[in-house]
Motif scaffolding. Sequence first.
Motif, PDB file in Angstrom:
ATOM      1  N   LEU A   1       0.829  -1.209   0.000  1.00  0.00           N
ATOM      2  CA  LEU A   1       0.000   0.000   0.000  1.00  0.00           C
ATOM      3  C   LEU A   1       0.866   1.262   0.000  1.00  0.00           C
ATOM      4  O   LEU A   1       0.527   2.259  -0.643  1.00  0.00           O
ATOM      5  N   SER A   2       1.979   1.204   0.702  1.00  0.00           N
ATOM      6  CA  SER A   2       2.850   2.382   0.770  1.00  0.00           C
ATOM      7  C   SER A   2       3.412   2.756  -0.595  1.00  0.00           C
ATOM      8  O   SER A   2       3.769   3.918  -0.824  1.00  0.00           O
ATOM      9  N   ALA A   3       3.495   1.778  -1.483  1.00  0.00           N
ATOM     10  CA  ALA A   3       4.056   2.036  -2.812  1.00  0.00           C
ATOM     11  C   ALA A   3       3.041   2.639  -3.778  1.00  0.00           C
ATOM     12  O   ALA A   3       3.414   3.092  -4.869  1.00  0.00           O
ATOM     13  N   LEU A   4       1.766   2.662  -3.413  1.00  0.00           N
ATOM     14  CA  LEU A   4       0.757   3.231  -4.304  1.00  0.00           C
ATOM     15  C   LEU A   4       0.982   4.737  -4.436  1.00  0.00           C
ATOM     16  O   LEU A   4       1.294   5.407  -3.453  1.00  0.00           O
ATOM     17  N   PRO A   5       0.817   5.279  -5.655  1.00  0.00           N
ATOM     18  CA  PRO A   5       1.193   6.689  -5.883  1.00  0.00           C
ATOM     19  C   PRO A   5       0.355   7.700  -5.126  1.00  0.00           C
ATOM     20  O   PRO A   5       0.810   8.828  -4.916  1.00  0.00           O
ATOM     21  N   HIS A   6      -0.850   7.348  -4.708  1.00  0.00           N
ATOM     22  CA  HIS A   6      -1.686   8.348  -4.033  1.00  0.00           C
ATOM     23  C   HIS A   6      -1.597   8.254  -2.512  1.00  0.00           C
ATOM     24  O   HIS A   6      -2.303   8.980  -1.816  1.00  0.00           O
ATOM     25  N   LEU A   7      -0.736   7.356  -1.999  1.00  0.00           N
ATOM     26  CA  LEU A   7      -0.647   7.162  -0.562  1.00  0.00           C
ATOM     27  C   LEU A   7       0.755   7.458  -0.041  1.00  0.00           C
ATOM     28  O   LEU A   7       1.745   7.284  -0.757  1.00  0.00           O
ATOM     29  N   THR A   8       0.825   7.891   1.221  1.00  0.00           N
ATOM     30  CA  THR A   8       2.085   8.124   1.918  1.00  0.00           C
ATOM     31  C   THR A   8       2.077   7.320   3.212  1.00  0.00           C
ATOM     32  O   THR A   8       1.024   7.186   3.850  1.00  0.00           O
ATOM     33  N   MET A   9       3.220   6.790   3.587  1.00  0.00           N
ATOM     34  CA  MET A   9       3.320   6.045   4.843  1.00  0.00           C
ATOM     35  C   MET A   9       4.370   6.701   5.729  1.00  0.00           C
ATOM     36  O   MET A   9       5.438   7.102   5.268  1.00  0.00           O
ATOM     37  N   THR A  10       4.055   6.820   7.006  1.00  0.00           N
ATOM     38  CA  THR A  10       5.038   7.304   7.973  1.00  0.00           C
ATOM     39  C   THR A  10       4.880   6.533   9.277  1.00  0.00           C
ATOM     40  O   THR A  10       3.773   6.072   9.608  1.00  0.00           O
ATOM     41  N   THR A  11       5.972   6.380   9.985  1.00  0.00           N
ATOM     42  CA  THR A  11       5.907   5.809  11.335  1.00  0.00           C
ATOM     43  C   THR A  11       6.093   6.919  12.380  1.00  0.00           C
ATOM     44  O   THR A  11       6.187   6.631  13.571  1.00  0.00           O
ATOM     45  N   GLN A  12       6.135   8.175  11.934  1.00  0.00           N
ATOM     46  CA  GLN A  12       6.204   9.285  12.879  1.00  0.00           C
ATOM     47  C   GLN A  12       4.853   9.468  13.571  1.00  0.00           C
ATOM     48  O   GLN A  12       3.805   9.096  13.039  1.00  0.00           O
ATOM     49  N   GLY A  13       4.903  10.099  14.734  1.00  0.00           N
ATOM     50  CA  GLY A  13       3.669  10.400  15.447  1.00  0.00           C
ATOM     51  C   GLY A  13       3.327   9.407  16.535  1.00  0.00           C
ATOM     52  O   GLY A  13       2.259   9.485  17.131  1.00  0.00           O
ATOM     53  N   TYR A  14       4.238   8.487  16.814  1.00  0.00           N
ATOM     54  CA  TYR A  14       4.011   7.520  17.892  1.00  0.00           C
ATOM     55  C   TYR A  14       5.062   7.688  18.992  1.00  0.00           C
ATOM     56  O   TYR A  14       5.182   6.842  19.871  1.00  0.00           O
ATOM     57  N   GLU A  15       5.850   8.787  18.928  1.00  0.00           N
ATOM     58  CA  GLU A  15       6.975   8.969  19.836  1.00  0.00           C
ATOM     59  C   GLU A  15       6.536   9.066  21.299  1.00  0.00           C
ATOM     60  O   GLU A  15       7.228   8.569  22.195  1.00  0.00           O
ATOM     61  N   PHE A  16       5.441   9.729  21.547  1.00  0.00           N
ATOM     62  CA  PHE A  16       4.989   9.871  22.924  1.00  0.00           C
ATOM     63  C   PHE A  16       4.586   8.519  23.510  1.00  0.00           C
ATOM     64  O   PHE A  16       4.763   8.265  24.697  1.00  0.00           O
ATOM     65  N   PHE A  17       4.074   7.665  22.661  1.00  0.00           N
ATOM     66  CA  PHE A  17       3.568   6.378  23.140  1.00  0.00           C
ATOM     67  C   PHE A  17       4.679   5.322  23.207  1.00  0.00           C
ATOM     68  O   PHE A  17       4.730   4.528  24.137  1.00  0.00           O
ATOM     69  N   SER A  18       5.553   5.271  22.209  1.00  0.00           N
ATOM     70  CA  SER A  18       6.635   4.268  22.157  1.00  0.00           C
ATOM     71  C   SER A  18       6.147   2.920  22.698  1.00  0.00           C
ATOM     72  O   SER A  18       6.697   2.387  23.670  1.00  0.00           O
ATOM     73  N   PRO A  19       5.156   2.315  22.088  1.00  0.00           N
ATOM     74  CA  PRO A  19       4.517   1.139  22.674  1.00  0.00           C
ATOM     75  C   PRO A  19       5.425  -0.091  22.741  1.00  0.00           C
ATOM     76  O   PRO A  19       6.200  -0.365  21.828  1.00  0.00           O
ATOM     77  N   VAL A  20       5.319  -0.796  23.831  1.00  0.00           N
ATOM     78  CA  VAL A  20       6.028  -2.065  24.028  1.00  0.00           C
ATOM     79  C   VAL A  20       4.975  -3.154  24.206  1.00  0.00           C
ATOM     80  O   VAL A  20       4.041  -3.010  24.995  1.00  0.00           O
ATOM     81  N   SER A  21       5.112  -4.227  23.448  1.00  0.00           N
ATOM     82  CA  SER A  21       4.172  -5.343  23.585  1.00  0.00           C
ATOM     83  C   SER A  21       4.806  -6.446  24.416  1.00  0.00           C
ATOM     84  O   SER A  21       6.028  -6.602  24.434  1.00  0.00           O
TER      85      SER A  21
END
Length: 529
Positions: free
Chosen positions: A262-282
């Motif tokens: 999905l990230s490779a589709l021309p109309h879409l953008t992917m980022t992993t930014q915006g989770y810094e405050f949470f930094s989730p650990v499973s």
Amino acid sequence: MNRREFNHLLFMSGAVAVSGAGLGRPAFAQAAEGGLTAIIQPEPPILQLALNQQTPTGVVGGKIYESLLSYDLKLTPGPQLAESWEMSEDGLTYTFHLVRNAKWHDGAPFTAADVVFTCDDFLKEVHPRARATFERCESITAPDDYTVVFKLKEPFAPFLLAFETSSAPMVPRHLYEGEDYRNSEHNQTPIGTGPFKFNEWVRGSHIHLQAFDEYYREGEPHLTEIYYRVIPDAASRSVALETGEAQLAQWGDVETFDVERLSALPHLTMTTQGYEFFSPVSWLEFNCRNKPMDDKRFRQAVMHLIDREFIRDRILFGLAKVATGPIASTTRFYDGDVKQYELSIEKATALLDEMGLTPGSDGNRVTIDYPVPPYGETWVRTAEFIRQALAQGGINVNLISTDVAGWASSVSNWEFDITTNMLYQFGDPALGVARTYVSSNIRKGVMFTNTAGYSNPEVDRLFAEAAVATSDDTRQALYSEVQKLLVEEVPVAWLTENQFPTIYDNRLEDLIVSATGVNANFASARYAG
């Protein structure tokens, strides 16, 4: 709008998308300054953010509710309902100056009295983390309608990180004062100060938010409305992004194996930014009250049986890092110099034998129940992998399917043997980490507390001293010591530090502008003109 009308609208927008495919990219249902259709999965159990902090509630509720501060990608505090603030030299008094033109969605003015009521009453009664924070206050007062003063009993270094929206969502005093907070009728029609107000919730279909015309920041929000679509099927969620029916997916909406495509589709953008405050650990959570999970040798054996690199590479497709302990490597005071648990069936079986857990005629040493978190295929595959891994040591696992409310009820009421869970770090161990391990936070019926029931006075002491220490060096030494102790004790089996993809229509601008990303209020989000 009812469910049938909404589904018809989606069908029509999908038809437009198909007709636009021949032009090289899908068409979109929204105008440049129009609304946003986002995916929400699973459906939140409630939208009252002060009462429920599960991820879907945080995503939707974060547009309705606000707190005093926001945080940039480096976790630096910035203004939200407080336009400025100062701290006394002794670190005991924090004074917040509120914006003067904020209103609740029903038109009532937002004032300092709402802040005092929220922090000194409402959140202390219902919120698993805010209670611990605001009980540190000697007093919370409002010298005038737009000033709030928090006086602490002793210094608390991360106090300014405690005003993120899900950590301290402001609630309207004029609606809740004197009410039974958990059962108030107002919980069904949430009223906040955020840029979007609640309009409609058709269960199983969608949640509709509308722009709040009287929002206090001039010119915001830019989006006119947000539809959160409930799409249980993973393949359908991907199709919605492909065709342009939905312009945003976050957290675990897209299965990890489909992210790269999905990230490779021309109309879409992917980022992993915006989770810094949470930094989730499973992690794999043990109910330490139940046998044999009450024996650390059993928990250590489980650590030796789980190939966490397999989870990282084959289940999460690289969107993760193997966790070494309770504090994420992206959070302050992390220390990776801790005991290592290499993959070893021999070491695991030796520990289980030492416990006297001998295999029966069927090869099983013990059978335990595992409620599976209902947050998508990734969690199901992780559960199935763990069942296979533990079987190599003679541990038979019953996987139990449930819904969001049922899973949360099982965990919070301690009705499980093991389960997977994922918690946020909230920028500082005193806010997001200690709560899982300190014995003072064992609270039946409250999610995201010490639901494992782990208790160790030395762990309590180390976390308590680190929270009030004013020197970073002192705090680091205390947190390093507690990390070593916890990794030896294994109250939970840490699996991965998770990264999450946000996939969105690349016409959207200023969507991810803070460390809380898709959980933030989207006041600045807009389509490119």
